[in-house]
Design a protein around this motif. Sequence first.
Motif, mmCIF file in Angstrom:
data_model
loop_
_atom_site.group_PDB
_atom_site.id
_atom_site.type_symbol
_atom_site.label_atom_id
_atom_site.label_comp_id
_atom_site.label_asym_id
_atom_site.label_seq_id
_atom_site.Cartn_x
_atom_site.Cartn_y
_atom_site.Cartn_z
ATOM 1 N N VAL A 1 0.843 -1.202 0.000
ATOM 2 C CA VAL A 1 0.000 0.000 0.000
ATOM 3 C C VAL A 1 0.875 1.247 0.000
ATOM 4 O O VAL A 1 0.638 2.199 -0.759
ATOM 5 C CB VAL A 1 -0.943 -0.002 1.219
ATOM 6 N N VAL A 2 1.907 1.272 0.851
ATOM 7 C CA VAL A 2 2.821 2.417 0.918
ATOM 8 C C VAL A 2 3.495 2.637 -0.439
ATOM 9 O O VAL A 2 3.592 3.767 -0.934
ATOM 10 C CB VAL A 2 3.877 2.209 2.026
ATOM 11 N N ASN A 3 3.949 1.560 -1.055
ATOM 12 C CA ASN A 3 4.617 1.684 -2.355
ATOM 13 C C ASN A 3 3.658 2.183 -3.434
ATOM 14 O O ASN A 3 4.060 2.946 -4.330
ATOM 15 C CB ASN A 3 5.234 0.354 -2.767
ATOM 16 N N ALA A 4 2.401 1.755 -3.370
ATOM 17 C CA ALA A 4 1.421 2.218 -4.360
ATOM 18 C C ALA A 4 1.211 3.717 -4.253
ATOM 19 O O ALA A 4 1.056 4.415 -5.267
ATOM 20 C CB ALA A 4 0.100 1.475 -4.175
ATOM 21 N N ILE A 5 1.219 4.241 -3.024
ATOM 22 C CA ILE A 5 1.085 5.687 -2.832
ATOM 23 C C ILE A 5 2.328 6.404 -3.339
ATOM 24 O O ILE A 5 2.244 7.393 -4.083
ATOM 25 C CB ILE A 5 0.865 6.011 -1.340
ATOM 26 N N ARG A 6 3.492 5.907 -2.957
ATOM 27 C CA ARG A 6 4.739 6.570 -3.349
ATOM 28 C C ARG A 6 4.973 6.510 -4.857
ATOM 29 O O ARG A 6 5.538 7.437 -5.448
ATOM 30 C CB ARG A 6 5.911 5.925 -2.612
ATOM 31 N N ASP A 7 4.547 5.416 -5.473
ATOM 32 C CA ASP A 7 4.736 5.265 -6.914
ATOM 33 C C ASP A 7 3.604 5.900 -7.728
ATOM 34 O O ASP A 7 3.543 5.729 -8.941
ATOM 35 C CB ASP A 7 4.851 3.782 -7.278
ATOM 36 N N LYS B 1 0.560 5.082 -7.945
ATOM 37 C CA LYS B 1 -0.388 4.139 -8.520
ATOM 38 C C LYS B 1 -1.744 4.225 -7.818
ATOM 39 O O LYS B 1 -2.721 3.617 -8.265
ATOM 40 C CB LYS B 1 0.158 2.711 -8.404
ATOM 41 N N ALA B 2 -1.788 4.956 -6.699
ATOM 42 C CA ALA B 2 -3.029 5.134 -5.956
ATOM 43 C C ALA B 2 -3.040 6.531 -5.343
ATOM 44 O O ALA B 2 -1.988 7.081 -5.007
ATOM 45 C CB ALA B 2 -3.171 4.079 -4.868
ATOM 46 N N ASP B 3 -4.245 7.093 -5.208
ATOM 47 C CA ASP B 3 -4.400 8.409 -4.581
ATOM 48 C C ASP B 3 -4.474 8.285 -3.066
ATOM 49 O O ASP B 3 -3.964 9.130 -2.331
ATOM 50 C CB ASP B 3 -5.672 9.079 -5.098
ATOM 51 N N LEU B 4 -5.122 7.221 -2.598
ATOM 52 C CA LEU B 4 -5.289 6.958 -1.170
ATOM 53 C C LEU B 4 -4.926 5.511 -0.897
ATOM 54 O O LEU B 4 -4.964 4.659 -1.797
ATOM 55 C CB LEU B 4 -6.736 7.205 -0.730
ATOM 56 N N GLY B 5 -4.596 5.219 0.338
ATOM 57 C CA GLY B 5 -4.332 3.845 0.741
ATOM 58 C C GLY B 5 -5.068 3.538 2.028
ATOM 59 O O GLY B 5 -5.236 4.418 2.884
ATOM 60 N N LEU B 6 -5.527 2.319 2.179
ATOM 61 C CA LEU B 6 -6.165 1.856 3.415
ATOM 62 C C LEU B 6 -5.295 0.765 4.000
ATOM 63 O O LEU B 6 -5.090 -0.280 3.376
ATOM 64 C CB LEU B 6 -7.576 1.325 3.140
ATOM 65 N N THR B 7 -4.750 0.996 5.188
ATOM 66 C CA THR B 7 -3.838 0.035 5.791
ATOM 67 C C THR B 7 -3.796 0.241 7.298
ATOM 68 O O THR B 7 -4.406 1.191 7.819
ATOM 69 C CB THR B 7 -2.424 0.175 5.191
ATOM 70 N N ASP B 8 -3.085 -0.638 7.979
ATOM 71 C CA ASP B 8 -2.881 -0.443 9.410
ATOM 72 C C ASP B 8 -1.615 0.383 9.623
ATOM 73 O O ASP B 8 -0.773 0.505 8.746
ATOM 74 C CB ASP B 8 -2.820 -1.780 10.153
ATOM 75 N N LEU B 9 -1.511 0.956 10.796
ATOM 76 C CA LEU B 9 -0.353 1.766 11.152
ATOM 77 C C LEU B 9 0.636 0.930 11.958
ATOM 78 O O LEU B 9 0.256 -0.086 12.539
ATOM 79 C CB LEU B 9 -0.818 2.984 11.973
ATOM 80 N N PRO B 10 1.925 1.321 11.953
ATOM 81 C CA PRO B 10 2.481 2.590 11.489
ATOM 82 C C PRO B 10 2.893 2.548 10.025
ATOM 83 O O PRO B 10 3.099 1.482 9.452
ATOM 84 C CB PRO B 10 3.713 2.749 12.385
#
Length: 289
Positions: free
Chosen positions: A132-138, A140-149
């Motif tokens: 999810v983090v990589n999709a945001i950084r690359d 490929k996505a505007d938002l991500g839904l994931t657990d923290l941290p």
Amino acid sequence: MNLQQLRYVVATAEHRTMTDAARSLYIAQPALSRAIRDLERELGMTLFARSGRGVVVTPAGRRVVKLAREALDAIHEIEELAAQRQGGPVELRIAATPTLEAGLAGRLLPAYASGHPEVRVHIVRCDGREGVVNAIRDKKADLGLTDLPVPADLVTHPLERQEIVLVSPPGMDLPDPVPMARLDDLPLLLPCPGTPRRAEFEAMFTRYGVKPAAAAESDDRATWLTTVRARSVSLLWYRSIATEAVRAGLAVRSLDPPVRRVIALIHARRRLAPVAQEFVALAEGGSAA
């Protein structure tokens, strides 16, 4: 100076290495380095200081990066506006893990779609938080839904706390809830060694003074429930997997004391497009602690 150079500057600042930034941009690393040097020469200032294998944004570079982000955000909004005026589809891309996707699709997406029928929502399915983090950084996505941290360069919008439960084969002599002490020597299916997920579980075990047995190790979520049943091991994961686990004939138990993780929407540290802002506002307004 052109928009491509601005994208290069922002990507380099976000990734902190030329190699990772080039990979996210799908260009060769030497080409990225050359473009950055050309821009620095044109502007008459150093944007990035080389440090070991990475780069550090200079004070002047921070100002340029901020302005570059604002310029790219403005371009994105203009493109969205043009798409709306031309009757083209407006797209919102949301990255999510398979475990959290069900809750997203079942609760948030119908509510959002009813108020935004003109927006086409595309779910980018990712393998774990890192995906999810990589999709945001690359981008490929505007938002991500994931657990923290998640890394500090990303913005988080906490939505809810999900309980971690123990999924076990049928017939195991365990109480409900399961005291943490009962995890000692319990055969578990764990993430592979060396992964961030495995490190988090190990930290939790250390905190409670237990040492489960790593009877199976896998990061392939699609096989987890089958492995639990076939190899008589237990699995620690979110309550959202409970329905699927019970349908597979497995037992789901809480832990004592309960363990919960924060689920959040995440995005890059930049101004969001209106469709993404509206989705965040809807999610935060309907979330429960």
